[in-house]
Design a protein around this motif. Sequence first.
Motif, short mmCIF file in Angstrom:
data_model
loop_
_atom_site.label_atom_id
_atom_site.label_comp_id
_atom_site.label_asym_id
_atom_site.label_seq_id
_atom_site.Cartn_x
_atom_site.Cartn_y
_atom_site.Cartn_z
N LEU A 40 -22.80 1.97 1.11
CA LEU A 40 -23.45 0.72 1.51
C LEU A 40 -22.65 0.00 2.58
CD1 LEU A 40 -24.55 -0.62 -2.00
CD2 LEU A 40 -26.07 0.20 -0.18
N GLU A 41 -21.34 -0.03 2.41
CA GLU A 41 -20.49 -0.71 3.37
C GLU A 41 -20.60 -0.07 4.75
OE1 GLU A 41 -15.90 -2.41 3.69
OE2 GLU A 41 -16.47 -1.02 2.08
N ALA A 42 -20.62 1.27 4.78
CA ALA A 42 -20.72 1.97 6.06
C ALA A 42 -22.06 1.70 6.73
CB ALA A 42 -20.54 3.47 5.85
N GLN A 43 -23.14 1.72 5.95
CA GLN A 43 -24.47 1.50 6.53
C GLN A 43 -24.62 0.08 7.05
OE1 GLN A 43 -27.93 3.07 4.45
NE2 GLN A 43 -26.61 4.32 3.16
N VAL A 44 -24.15 -0.89 6.28
CA VAL A 44 -24.26 -2.29 6.68
C VAL A 44 -23.43 -2.54 7.95
CG1 VAL A 44 -23.63 -4.63 6.01
CG2 VAL A 44 -24.83 -3.16 4.39
N GLY B 197 -24.24 -3.55 12.41
CA GLY B 197 -23.67 -4.67 13.14
C GLY B 197 -23.31 -5.86 12.29
N HIS B 198 -23.44 -5.72 10.95
CA HIS B 198 -23.08 -6.82 10.06
C HIS B 198 -21.63 -6.73 9.66
CE1 HIS B 198 -27.33 -7.56 9.88
NE2 HIS B 198 -27.56 -6.40 9.32
N GLN B 199 -21.08 -7.85 9.23
CA GLN B 199 -19.72 -7.91 8.73
C GLN B 199 -19.74 -7.86 7.20
OE1 GLN B 199 -17.66 -11.53 9.69
NE2 GLN B 199 -15.95 -11.08 8.32
N VAL B 200 -19.07 -6.88 6.62
CA VAL B 200 -18.96 -6.81 5.16
C VAL B 200 -17.80 -7.68 4.73
CG1 VAL B 200 -18.58 -5.33 3.17
CG2 VAL B 200 -19.96 -4.50 5.08
N GLY B 201 -18.11 -8.75 4.03
CA GLY B 201 -17.08 -9.69 3.62
C GLY B 201 -16.24 -9.20 2.47
N ASP C 57 -32.54 4.89 5.46
CA ASP C 57 -33.66 4.13 6.00
C ASP C 57 -34.04 2.96 5.10
OD1 ASP C 57 -33.97 5.43 8.37
OD2 ASP C 57 -35.64 6.70 7.72
N GLN C 58 -34.05 3.20 3.79
CA GLN C 58 -34.44 2.14 2.86
C GLN C 58 -33.44 1.00 2.87
OE1 GLN C 58 -34.75 4.62 -0.63
NE2 GLN C 58 -36.99 4.72 -0.50
N VAL C 59 -32.16 1.33 2.89
CA VAL C 59 -31.14 0.28 2.93
C VAL C 59 -31.25 -0.52 4.22
CG1 VAL C 59 -28.66 -0.18 3.04
CG2 VAL C 59 -29.55 1.51 1.43
N GLN C 60 -31.33 0.17 5.34
CA GLN C 60 -31.36 -0.52 6.62
C GLN C 60 -32.61 -1.39 6.76
OE1 GLN C 60 -30.70 2.28 9.78
NE2 GLN C 60 -28.58 2.66 9.18
N SER C 61 -33.74 -0.88 6.29
CA SER C 61 -34.97 -1.66 6.37
C SER C 61 -34.90 -2.89 5.49
CB SER C 61 -36.16 -0.79 5.96
OG SER C 61 -37.36 -1.53 6.01
N ALA C 62 -34.41 -2.73 4.26
CA ALA C 62 -34.32 -3.88 3.35
C ALA C 62 -33.35 -4.93 3.88
CB ALA C 62 -33.87 -3.40 1.96
N VAL C 63 -32.22 -4.48 4.40
CA VAL C 63 -31.24 -5.42 4.95
C VAL C 63 -31.83 -6.18 6.14
CG1 VAL C 63 -29.04 -5.60 6.18
CG2 VAL C 63 -29.21 -4.18 4.13
#
Length: 273
Positions: free
Chosen positions: A163-167, A171-175, A253-259
């Motif tokens: 999840l961290e890698a995909q997020v 272009g998002h920052q994983v806090g 694809d599901q993770v990226q779409s939901a995010v």
Amino acid sequence: MTETRQASAPVDRVSAIGADLPYLRRYARALTGAQTSGDSYAAATLEAILEDPAVLDGSLPPRVALYRAFHTIWTSAGAPVANDEDGLRKRAQAHLERLTANTREALLLSTIEDFTPAEVAQIMQVSADEVTELVRIARDEMARSIAGKVLIIEDEAIIAMDLEAQVSEMGHQVGGVARTRAEAVQLGTEIRPNLILADIQLADNSSGIDAVNDLLAELGDVPVIFITAFPERLLTGDRPEPAFLITKPFTEDQVQSAVSQAMFFSSTETLRA
């Protein structure tokens, strides 16, 4: 006897869509950004079908026909999002209106709901080639539009890393990543994320739902995506339930779409032109 069988066919077809209603709720919530408004559109679709079973296209598989009926009602209403007092949804709606028409629908149907391009084409009443193009445009537009800080609540190390890698690739920052309810509350309060990705069952048998509720009480209106192997349990429409939900095992694809969808309903601080 023949007339009886013919008369019962529409009723049987309506009954057959019952198993798909939880997933229609998931789709509707992702489009509107909230349980209440999403469930209202799902309910309106079901009411239209019960009033006139012919709303379901008999030439299509029941699930495709159900989503097509929803799409007709959704588009006729102008595809609005939920309202709220602080104007968050209104600002998100204004941002969404700058996107190419029908792109989010095509993306969600293809990824979260796992329809084939041909099935999405039947639902949206466009060509399969147009569906492919709409999904491509959706990915491009949403990738350029949104950036924010994400908190991941997940006790399985491999899944958390995935999840961290995909997020991050989006272009998002994983806090940070939390494994328990207590860790999640402490970390979330510190970093104040724009989005929370949360598993339901955590390492110490604590609840990801409880962790999220604790955080929302502290942080206010923050979009949340729940991850679960049993989505039907959170899509009943009977109680407060998530607006965004992905199912284990999930795809990239599901993770990226939901995010991407959830980020539209974050604060305007994360929206950039």
